[in-house]
Design an enzyme around this catalytic site. Structure first.
Site, short mmCIF file in Angstrom:
data_model
loop_
_atom_site.label_atom_id
_atom_site.label_comp_id
_atom_site.label_asym_id
_atom_site.label_seq_id
_atom_site.Cartn_x
_atom_site.Cartn_y
_atom_site.Cartn_z
N ARG A 154 0.85 -1.19 0.00
CA ARG A 154 0.00 0.00 0.00
C ARG A 154 0.89 1.24 0.00
NH1 ARG A 154 -5.13 1.71 -1.01
NH2 ARG A 154 -6.11 2.87 0.68
N THR A 176 -9.93 0.35 -9.37
CA THR A 176 -8.97 -0.56 -8.79
C THR A 176 -9.02 -1.79 -9.67
OG1 THR A 176 -9.35 0.37 -6.66
CG2 THR A 176 -8.62 -1.90 -6.64
N ASN A 183 -6.38 4.21 -6.87
CA ASN A 183 -7.57 4.75 -6.22
C ASN A 183 -8.63 5.01 -7.28
OD1 ASN A 183 -9.26 5.36 -4.16
ND2 ASN A 183 -8.57 7.44 -3.89
N SER A 225 -7.64 1.00 3.59
CA SER A 225 -8.15 0.52 2.31
C SER A 225 -9.37 -0.37 2.53
CB SER A 225 -7.04 -0.29 1.64
OG SER A 225 -7.54 -0.93 0.48
N SER A 226 -10.12 -0.57 1.46
CA SER A 226 -11.21 -1.55 1.50
C SER A 226 -10.89 -2.78 0.65
CB SER A 226 -12.49 -0.93 0.93
OG SER A 226 -12.88 0.18 1.69
N GLY A 286 -13.78 -1.51 -6.49
CA GLY A 286 -15.07 -0.91 -6.13
C GLY A 286 -15.06 -0.07 -4.87
O1 DON Z 1 -8.01 1.10 -1.20
C1 DON Z 1 -9.18 1.39 -1.38
O2 DON Z 1 -10.08 0.98 -0.68
C2 DON Z 1 -9.55 2.27 -2.56
N1 DON Z 1 -8.44 3.11 -2.90
C3 DON Z 1 -9.95 1.39 -3.69
C4 DON Z 1 -10.43 2.15 -4.88
C5 DON Z 1 -11.26 1.36 -5.80
O3 DON Z 1 -11.54 0.22 -5.59
C6 DON Z 1 -11.79 2.09 -6.95
N2 DON Z 1 -12.41 1.16 -7.85
N3 DON Z 1 -13.34 1.00 -8.40
#
Ligand code: DON
Length: 573
Positions: free
Chosen positions: A113, A385, A405, A456-457, A477
Site C-alpha cells: 500500500r 482498482t 484509487n 483501504s477496502s 469498487g
Molecule cells: O483502497 C481502497 O479501498 C480504494 N483506494 C480502492 C479504490 C477502488 O476500488 C476504486 N475502484 N473501483
C-alpha cells in the site's frame, strides 16, 4: 510486523540477468497478439488459470505458467502487463495487497500500500479556516502517496520461479509496440481528457488529437523505458536513479511533496492474514491497513447465526439481514480501523463471535435500521482498482487487488517516465466527518501521518475446502469491495451457486453512511419495493465491482470466471 529486506540482493540478481536479452512473446504471430485478442468470461482449464481485468494481461500470466512459472510468476507478470494495458487502475504508480496460499499450506500477506510522504501533515488538505479542499486529495500532484507496487513485486519474487527480466518483458513490449484498445478504454481516455490536460505539464500518451476509438493503438514509449530501467536495476530502477528523479521533478512542476528520500525509504511489509470460518468454510483475507478482511469476517459472522439459505436468494428477508450486517461493520470501520503500525486495531475482538453476536442484538427483521442510531461497537482495548486471481498446476493460489484509487489515479503522469500516479491520499480521513470519494468516514485511526498507510477496502480473499486450496476471489469498487466479496461468498456457501452466478448475480451495498442501499440495475424490483416499504432508502447505482474468481472443481479443473461488468477475461491451459 516484519519488513521485507531482500530488495537489494534481487537488484543485484536482475543486474546479472540483464546481460541476456529476453525474447519477445508479444506481436503478430507470437504467443500474445496485442492487435487481435478476445474476451473470455468463463472457462475450465486443466492445469492453471488467471482471471484479470484485461485479456492481454491474463494471457501474459497464463503464458508465464506455461513456461514453467508458478502462480506468483503469473501474478507479477499480470500486474506489470496491467500497468500498460489497463492504465485506469493497473499500475506501477500505485499500490496493492497480495494474498497467497502456497500448496504447502503456507500463507502470505504482502502489503504494498502507498504511504503518506514525509512532508505530509494531518491538515494537508484543509484551508486556513479548517475547511477541506478535497480536490487536492483527489487530483494532481498533492494527491499521491508513495507508490508501493514495484516494491511489492520484488517482495513477491522469492516465491516465483522465473527471472524478473522475463516477467517484465511482455509489459515492455506491450508499452513499446502498443496494443489495440477496447471501446471501454477509449471512452475512459476520452472522458478524462480534460483532467489529463489540466493536471499534466508534459505531453502524455493518453491524450491525442481528437477522440480515441476502439481499435486505436496505444503506444507508451516512456513507460517502456521506465520498465526497462526496472528490468535492469531492479526496484532501485524505480525508487532511485532516473525514475525517482523524474518523479521528484514532476512533483516540483505541480504542488507535490514526494521526495527522493520518501521513495528510497519505501518498503513492502508482511501482514498476518485474517483467518476465520463461516459455516465450516475456512476463509482467509487481508488484514489492516486494509479493512477488507475484517469487514467480510464481521459481515459473515453477523449473519452466521441466521438460516440465510432458507430465506432465499435476494428475498427481502436475506437482503435486509445482510444490509444490517453491512451497516454495523462499516460503523466499526470508521472508528476502529487504520494502519496497524500507527493505530492499535482490536482485530481479535472485532471478529470474535461474542462481539459480533452482541453487535446484532438490536437487529429487527421487521424494521429498517437507522445509521444515526448505530454506533461503532465499544471495545475496551484500546473508482478504479483492479483484482486478479491465479491458481497454478501445483495448487498455489494468489489473490491480488491493486489500485491507483479512482480511475487513472491523480490524472498526473510522471513526465518522461510515462506512468500515472495514484490519488490514494484521499483514502485517509482528511478531517473527521468528511467522507472520502467513496463516502467512507473515518477519524483519528485513519488520520494523515508521514509514513502511515491510508486505510483501504481492498479485499483479496481465499477459501479452502477440506483444508485444501479451493477459491481465490476479489474485486475493485472502493467501499463496495467488501460487500461484493461478502455477497459472492454468501452466494457460493448459502445459496450454493456456481462461481459464474456467485459473481454475476446483481449486488447491493450499504456502508452505514450515507444511510442508503445501493442496488444494481438488475436487482429484483419486487425485493426493492418490499425494502422501500420497510423504510429503506434505495438508490440504483452503476455496476458494483468487477469480481475475478477461480476455484478448483472436484475433478481438479480450474473454473475461472471474469466479471461480466467489464472487459475482464480469463486465460489458462
Ligand atoms: O483502497 C481502497 O479501498 C480504494 N483506494 C480502492 C479504490 C477502488 O476500488 C476504486 N475502484 N473501483
Amino acid at each position: 510486523m516484519k519488513k521485507v529486506y531482500f530488495l537489494s540482493s534481487l537488484m543485484l540478481l536482475s543486474f546479472f540477468i540483464e546481460a541476456q536479452p529476453v525474447p519477445s512473446i508479444v506481436g503478430p504471430g507470437k504467443a500474445i497478439n496485442p492487435y487481435k485478442y478476445a474476451i473470455i468470461k468463463n472457462a475450465n482449464y486443466t492445469r492453471a488459470a488467471v482471471s484479470s481485468a484485461h485479456p492481454l494481461a491474463s494471457l501474459v500470466g497464463a503464458h508465464m505458467m506455461k513456461q514453467g512459472g508458478n502462480a506468483f510468476d503469473a501474478a507479477i507478470a499480470t500486474q506489470l502487463a496491467l500497468a500498460v494495458v489497463y492504465p485506469g487502475a493497473g499500475n506501477i504508480g500505485g499500490g496493492g495487497f497480495l494474498l497467497a496460499r502456497r500448496n504447502n499450506g503456507e500463507l502470505l500477506g504482502l502489503d504494498y500500500r502507498e504511504v503518506a510522504p514525509g512532508a505530509a501533515t494531518k491538515d494537508l488538505y484543509l484551508d486556513e479556516k479548517g475547511n477541506p479542499n478535497i480536490s487536492l486529495s483527489r487530483n494532481g500532484h498533492l494527491a499521491s502517496g508513495i507508490p508501493g507496487t514495484i516494491a511489492g513485486l520484488f517482495a513477491t519474487m522469492p516465491y516465483a520461479k522465473l527471472p524478473f527480466a522475463k516477467l517484465v518483458q511482455p509489459a515492455i513490449d506491450l508499452a513499446e509496440k502498443g496494443f489495440v484498445i477496447s471501446e471501454r478504454e477509449a471512452n475512459g481516455l476520452n472522458n478524462y481528457k480534460e483532467s489529463f490536460l489540466k493536471y499534466n505539464t508534459r505531453p502524455i500518451a493518453f491524450v491525442k488529437e481528437g477522440k480515441w476509438k476502439s481499435g486505436d493503438t496505444l503506444v507508451q514509449k516512456e513507460l517502456a523505458e521506465t520498465l526497462k530501467r526496472i528490468q535492469k536495476y531492479g526496484a532501485s530502477g524505480f525508487y532511485e536513479g532516473e525514475t525517482a528523479k523524474l518523479i521528484v521533478e514532476e512533483m516540483r512542476r505541480g504542488n507535490g511533496i514526494i521526495s527522493l528520500e520518501d521513495l528510497k525509504n519505501y518498503t513492502a511489509k508482511l501482514r498476518e492474514p485474517i483467518k476465520f470460518t463461516y459455516r465450516d468454510h475456512d476463509i482467509i483475507s487481508f488484514a489492516p491497513p486494509s479493512s477488507g478482511g475484517i469487514l467480510i469476517a464481521q459481515m459473515l459472522k453477523m449473519i452466521e447465526q441466521f438460516p440465510v439459505s432458507s430465506y432465499g436468494f435476494q428475498t427481502r428477508k436475506s437482503v435486509q439481514l445482510m444490509i444490517e450486517a453491512e451497516r454495523r461493520a462499516f460503523a466499526d470501520r470508521a472508528e476502529h480501523l487504520g494502519d496497524p503500525d500507527f493505530w492499535k486495531v482490536p482485530v481479535d475482538t472485532l471478529i470474535s463471535n461474542t462481539y459480533l453476536t452482541r453487535r446484532m442484538k438490536d437487529y429487527d427483521p421487521d424494521k429498517a435500521g437507522v445509521s444515526s442510531q448505530v454506533k461503532a461497537g465499544i471495545i475496551s482495548e484500546s473508482k478504479e482498482t483492479t483484482h486478479l486471481s491465479v491458481i497454478d498446476a501445483q495448487g498455489n493460489m494468489v489473490s491480488v487487488t491493486t489500485t491507483l484509487n479512482t480511475g487513472y489515479g491523480s490524472k498526473t503522469v510522471v513526465g518522461g517516465a510515462g506512468f500515472l500516479l495514484n490519488n490514494e491520499m484521499d483514502d485517509f480521513s482528511v478531517k473527521p466527518g468528511v467522507p472520502n470519494v467513496f463516502g467512507a468516514l473515518g477519524g483519528e485511526a485513519n488520520a494523515i501521518v508521514p509514513g502511515k498507510r491510508m486505510l483501504s477496502s481492498m479485499t483479496p480473499t481465499l477459501m479452502l475446502k477440506n483444508k485444501k486450496s479451493y477459491l481465490t476471489i476479489g474485486t475493485p469498487g472502493g467501499t463496495t469491495i467488501p460487500t461484493s466479496v461478502f455477497q459472492a461468498l454468501v452466494n457460493l456457501i448459502d445459496f450454493k451457486m456456481d462461481l459464474d452466478n456467485a459473481i454475476n448475480k446483481p449486488k447491493f451495498h450499504h456502508q452505514w453512511f450515507p444511510d442508503e442501499v445501493l442496488i444494481e440495475r438488475d436487482f429484483s424490483p419486487e425485493t426493492r419495493k418490499q425494502l422501500e416499504a420497510m423504510g429503506y432508502k434505495i438508490k440504483e447505482t452503476s455496476p458494483l465491482g468487477r469480481t475475478e474468481g477461480i476455484r478448483i472443481l472436484t475433478n481438479g479443473k480450474r473454473e475461472a470466471v471474469a466479471d461480466k461488468r467489464g472487459d475482464d477475461s480469463v486465460a489458462g491451459f
